[in-house]
Design a protein around this motif. Structure first.
Motif, short mmCIF file in Angstrom:
data_model
loop_
_atom_site.label_atom_id
_atom_site.label_comp_id
_atom_site.label_asym_id
_atom_site.label_seq_id
_atom_site.Cartn_x
_atom_site.Cartn_y
_atom_site.Cartn_z
N VAL A 1 0.84 -1.21 0.00
CA VAL A 1 0.00 0.00 0.00
C VAL A 1 0.87 1.25 0.00
O VAL A 1 0.60 2.21 -0.74
N ARG A 2 1.91 1.28 0.81
CA ARG A 2 2.77 2.47 0.88
C ARG A 2 3.65 2.62 -0.35
O ARG A 2 4.07 3.72 -0.69
N LEU A 3 3.90 1.51 -1.02
CA LEU A 3 4.73 1.55 -2.23
C LEU A 3 3.92 1.94 -3.47
O LEU A 3 4.35 2.78 -4.27
N LEU A 4 2.74 1.34 -3.61
CA LEU A 4 1.96 1.48 -4.85
C LEU A 4 0.70 2.32 -4.70
O LEU A 4 0.14 2.74 -5.72
N GLY A 5 0.24 2.53 -3.49
CA GLY A 5 -1.06 3.16 -3.28
C GLY A 5 -2.13 2.10 -3.05
O GLY A 5 -1.97 0.94 -3.46
N ILE A 6 -3.21 2.50 -2.42
CA ILE A 6 -4.24 1.53 -2.05
C ILE A 6 -4.82 0.84 -3.28
O ILE A 6 -4.89 -0.40 -3.35
N THR A 7 -5.24 1.59 -4.27
CA THR A 7 -5.93 1.01 -5.43
C THR A 7 -5.02 0.08 -6.21
O THR A 7 -5.40 -1.06 -6.53
N ASP A 8 -3.81 0.53 -6.55
CA ASP A 8 -2.91 -0.32 -7.32
C ASP A 8 -2.46 -1.53 -6.52
O ASP A 8 -2.31 -2.64 -7.07
N ALA A 9 -2.22 -1.35 -5.24
CA ALA A 9 -1.81 -2.49 -4.41
C ALA A 9 -2.91 -3.56 -4.39
O ALA A 9 -2.62 -4.76 -4.51
N LEU A 10 -4.15 -3.12 -4.26
CA LEU A 10 -5.26 -4.07 -4.24
C LEU A 10 -5.44 -4.74 -5.59
O LEU A 10 -5.50 -5.97 -5.69
N ASP A 11 -5.54 -3.93 -6.65
CA ASP A 11 -5.88 -4.47 -7.96
C ASP A 11 -4.74 -5.24 -8.61
O ASP A 11 -4.96 -6.24 -9.29
N LYS A 12 -3.51 -4.79 -8.41
CA LYS A 12 -2.39 -5.39 -9.13
C LYS A 12 -1.64 -6.45 -8.35
O LYS A 12 -0.94 -7.28 -8.95
N VAL A 13 -1.77 -6.44 -7.02
CA VAL A 13 -0.92 -7.34 -6.23
C VAL A 13 -1.71 -8.21 -5.26
O VAL A 13 -1.49 -9.42 -5.19
N LEU A 14 -2.64 -7.63 -4.52
CA LEU A 14 -3.17 -8.30 -3.34
C LEU A 14 -4.45 -9.11 -3.56
O LEU A 14 -4.57 -10.23 -3.05
N LEU A 15 -5.42 -8.57 -4.28
CA LEU A 15 -6.74 -9.19 -4.34
C LEU A 15 -6.83 -10.37 -5.30
O LEU A 15 -7.73 -11.20 -5.16
N HIS A 16 -5.94 -10.45 -6.27
CA HIS A 16 -6.05 -11.50 -7.27
C HIS A 16 -4.91 -12.50 -7.22
O HIS A 16 -4.94 -13.51 -7.92
N GLY A 17 -3.90 -12.23 -6.40
CA GLY A 17 -2.79 -13.16 -6.27
C GLY A 17 -1.94 -13.28 -7.52
O GLY A 17 -1.40 -14.36 -7.80
N ALA A 18 -1.82 -12.20 -8.29
CA ALA A 18 -1.07 -12.24 -9.55
C ALA A 18 0.38 -12.62 -9.31
O ALA A 18 1.00 -12.21 -8.33
N ARG A 19 0.93 -13.39 -10.26
CA ARG A 19 2.34 -13.79 -10.23
C ARG A 19 2.99 -13.20 -11.48
O ARG A 19 2.63 -13.57 -12.60
N TYR A 20 3.93 -12.31 -11.28
CA TYR A 20 4.51 -11.55 -12.39
C TYR A 20 5.87 -12.08 -12.81
O TYR A 20 6.71 -12.42 -11.97
N ALA A 21 6.10 -12.13 -14.12
CA ALA A 21 7.44 -12.35 -14.65
C ALA A 21 8.30 -11.13 -14.33
O ALA A 21 7.77 -10.06 -14.00
N PRO A 22 9.63 -11.26 -14.40
CA PRO A 22 10.49 -10.15 -13.96
C PRO A 22 10.17 -8.80 -14.60
O PRO A 22 10.07 -7.79 -13.89
N ALA A 23 10.00 -8.75 -15.93
CA ALA A 23 9.74 -7.47 -16.57
C ALA A 23 8.40 -6.90 -16.13
O ALA A 23 8.26 -5.68 -15.94
N GLU A 24 7.41 -7.77 -15.93
CA GLU A 24 6.11 -7.31 -15.46
C GLU A 24 6.20 -6.78 -14.03
O GLU A 24 5.58 -5.77 -13.69
#
Length: 668
Positions: A162-185
């Motif tokens: 949250v402090r790194l990305l902001g609430i909305t981006d942290a939720l949508d891009k990292v936390l709520l969907h459990g996304a697994r990103y390749a290095p460039a992503e």
């Protein structure tokens, strides 16, 4: 100066000539690093030593001696945790956070040199570093996927994201969907700062950061730091805040989502307080979900059960793997779709070619007898069938020991299950080769013992019939579908009926694969006869007039006219509607296990989740019974109530009644 840590330590300490400390994660005797008891003790010891030697330390590099950086938390801490374990889990969460915070605020630059995958707790360690440099390798992934196991990050992941990305981006891009990103992503999202092509350059880049960033601090430790996008105290974000919970409910279809709700609450509440208080809030929500039944269900299914199946449960032992060889795929129906799956996996596939000298022959049941004459002497002969079609194994094939069925769940693109249908004479060698073929297709295999067709046929068919029966009893069609969606089913019964076609459902009953003499039969007869609505384009659903082929179908308005509730009929309780659908699948699964069609509890749970779309929060059809209020005994008592109220199809099988009386859970 203290001696270096012994080679057997989970975290090795090394000081170089420039006083840069390298902490190497290397759990002894394990293929991957996890945050188990020994690791947590080693982390505390490393933090103690760094603080004690701070004045002589130039910087810190955290890396791994294994191909992965760190696989995350030790799920053995959570798979059976209950309310009595709350204090232990809270202290565990706070302890990891406390040690990472001590390293983060050491006053020296700390770099994560990510030489492999960092998921969950592994990424939480990396997020506690001032700089993250990652090896750009195609198999590496970064993310916080705890939500896919019914958990939330408990080592500071929510607070830092949250402090790194902001609430909305942290939720949508990292936390709520459990996304697994390749290095460039991951770099594009902001989880890592820098990519390098080789491990040699990885450590060099880490050292470069240390030598040029003596005053490195985390962004949130810099005076005046503001969370990107704002907090609820900011008018712009305050206007967005009321939409977050409805959006979460909408995405889940109303299904139980305790982990997602806890993540949302942790992010929003934690953004309004200081870093340490936010960590305490995170630990409290972590403890709440980790001690709940949903987390236990999902950990068992999506980690332990899935790992067991993909590792080879169901594959006969003692049979070495061998090259799959060339594959002939004959036919234009299900076999042609199978050919596409093979081609996507990079297999040597000849769609529509003859079977001459082919090691594997896949085709519709009717054509396999002719194909076997041209196939290699020990070729694997596969009857392909998709979905719950009653496609029996052909009896005219001579080499029955090499014959089996392959059933892919519908829709093929989204359901990863493949049922390997074993005939009465199928040999172990053929079964092992089929298992290896399915794994090469990057799908999940289970073995079923029913030469008439797949287990999915019976389970999905009875779910569909129960939904149709509810409609026949006057339950509004939208309520039937909503009850299924809110229970967490991936496909609602009336929509699934249309996809399979009502004709097929009738054929399944005639083949003895699903319940005959079902209350749904009256509705099916009217839909197929008087109303001429067999499914697909014209069934329980319809497309709006003039809409294109891509238009979203909607429930056919005529259903209200033709299947209206009888005057004076009582409204069915919503819980009864939901549980009739859940119990229809669960009881069918119990019967299949008793009959030996399903070969294990693990296969039954994975089959229901990945083949029929049984609600993920349950952990599978048999785990749903284990986790029901009162366990199998409570489930059996509730089934008896449903049987008395709605019909004998909910009668408890004798083996389940005996299991309930013994207080025994479903387990392998």
């Amino acid at each position: 100066m203290p001696e270096p840590t012994p080679p057997s330590a989970p975290i090795r300490w090394h000081r170089d000539a420039d006083d840069i400390i390298t902490l190497t994660l290397d759990a002894p005797g394990r293929s991957a690093n996890t945050l188990d008891t020994a690791f947590r003790a080693a982390l505390t010891a490393a933090a103690d030593r760094l603080e004690a030697e701070r004045d002589t330390v130039t910087g810190v590099v955290i890396t791994s001696a294994k191909r992965t950086f760190c696989a995350g938390g030790d799920l053995n801490d959570f798979r059976s945790a209950g309310p009595a374990d709350a204090r232990h889990l809270f202290d565990l969460s706070m302890g990891i956070k406390r040690d990472l915070r001590r390293i983060e605020t050491l006053g020296r630059p700390v770099v994560a040199a990510l030489n492999g995958t960092a998921l969950g707790g592994g990424l939480e360690i990396a997020l506690a570093c001032h700089h993250r440099v990652a090896l750009d390798r195609p198999d590496i992934r970064f993310g916080l996927p705890e939500v896919t196991l019914g958990l939330l990050p408990g080592g500071g992941g929510v607070t830092r994201a949250v402090r790194l990305l902001g609430i909305t981006d942290a939720l949508d891009k990292v936390l709520l969907h459990g996304a697994r990103y390749a290095p460039a992503e991951a770099r594009a999202v902001g989880l890592v700062h820098e990519l390098v092509p080789t491990e040699r350059e990885l450590l060099a880049a880490a050292r470069d950061f240390i030598t040029t960033s003596a005053d490195a601090r985390q962004p949130w430790d810099v005076p005046g730091h503001r969370i990107p996008g704002g907090t609820p105290a900011d008018p712009a974000f305050a206007a967005v805040l009321p939409t977050l919970t409805p959006a979460l409910i909408r995405r889940a279809g109303g299904a139980p989502t305790p982990a997602q709700r806890a993540i949302l609450a942790t992010a929003v509440e934690g953004a309004q307080v200081g870093f340490d208080t936010a960590g305490t809030i995170e630990a409290r929500y972590f403890t709440e979900v980790a001690t709940g039944q949903t987390a236990k269900n999902m950990i068992q299914a999506f980690f332990y059960d899935l790992q067991a199946v993909t590792a080879g449960r169901g594959r006969p032992g003692g049979i070495p793997r061998r090259p799959l060889g060339r594959i002939a795929v004959l036919g234009t129906g299900p076999a042609a779709a199978f050919a596409r799956c093979c081609a996507e996996a990079g297999l040597d596939t000849a769609p529509g070619a003859d079977a001459t000298d082919r090691d594997i022959v896949v085709g519709e049941p009717a054509g396999l007898a002719a194909a076997e004459r041209d196939a290699a002497p020990d070729a694997l002969l596969c009857a392909a069938a998709f979905g719950p079609a009653p496609a029996a194994l052909p009896e005219d094939v001579q080499r029955q020991e090499d014959l089996l069925g392959l059933g892919l769940a519908l829709p093929v693109g989204t359901m990863p299950l493949v049922e390997i249908v074993r005939g009465p004479k199928t040999g172990d060698a053929a079964l092992a080769r089929a298992f290896d073929l399915v794994r090469r297709l990057r799908r999940t295999p289970i073995v079923v013992n029913d030469p008439r067709g797949t287990a999915t046929a019976r389970v999905a068919g009875n779910l569909v019939k129960e939904g149709i029966a509810l409609l026949g009893e006057g339950v509004p069609p939208a309520s039937v579908e909503q009850a299924a969606a809110r229970a967490g089913f991936r496909a609602t019964p009336l929509a699934l009926a249309d996809e399979l076609t009502l004709t097929l459902i009738t054929e399944l009953a005639e083949a003895g694969l699903i319940a005959p003499d079902h209350p749904a039969d009256r509705v099916l007869a009217r839909m197929l006869g008087e109303l001429d609505r067999p499914g697909r384009a014209a069934g329980f659903y319809t497309r709006p007039a003039g809409a294109g082929s891509g238009a979203r179908p909607r429930l056919w308005p005529g259903l209200r006219e033709h299947f209206a509730p009888r005057p004076g009929a009582p409204d069915l309780p919503f819980q009864d509607i939901q549980e009739r659908l859940l119990f229809a699948e669960a009881l069918t699964t119990v019967r299949l296990l008793d009959e030996g069609v399903l070969t294990s509890v693990t296969a039954a749970n994975i089959g229901s989740l990945l083949g029929t779309g049984f609600p993920a929060w349950t952990g599978g059809a048999l785990q749903y019974i284990n986790g029901y209020r009162g366990g199998p005994a409570g489930f059996a008592a509730r089934a008896a109530e449903l049987a008395a109220r709605y019909g004998t199809r909910f009668k408890v099988p004798a083996a389940l009644a005996e299991r309930a009386a013994r207080g025994e859970m479903f387990a392998d």
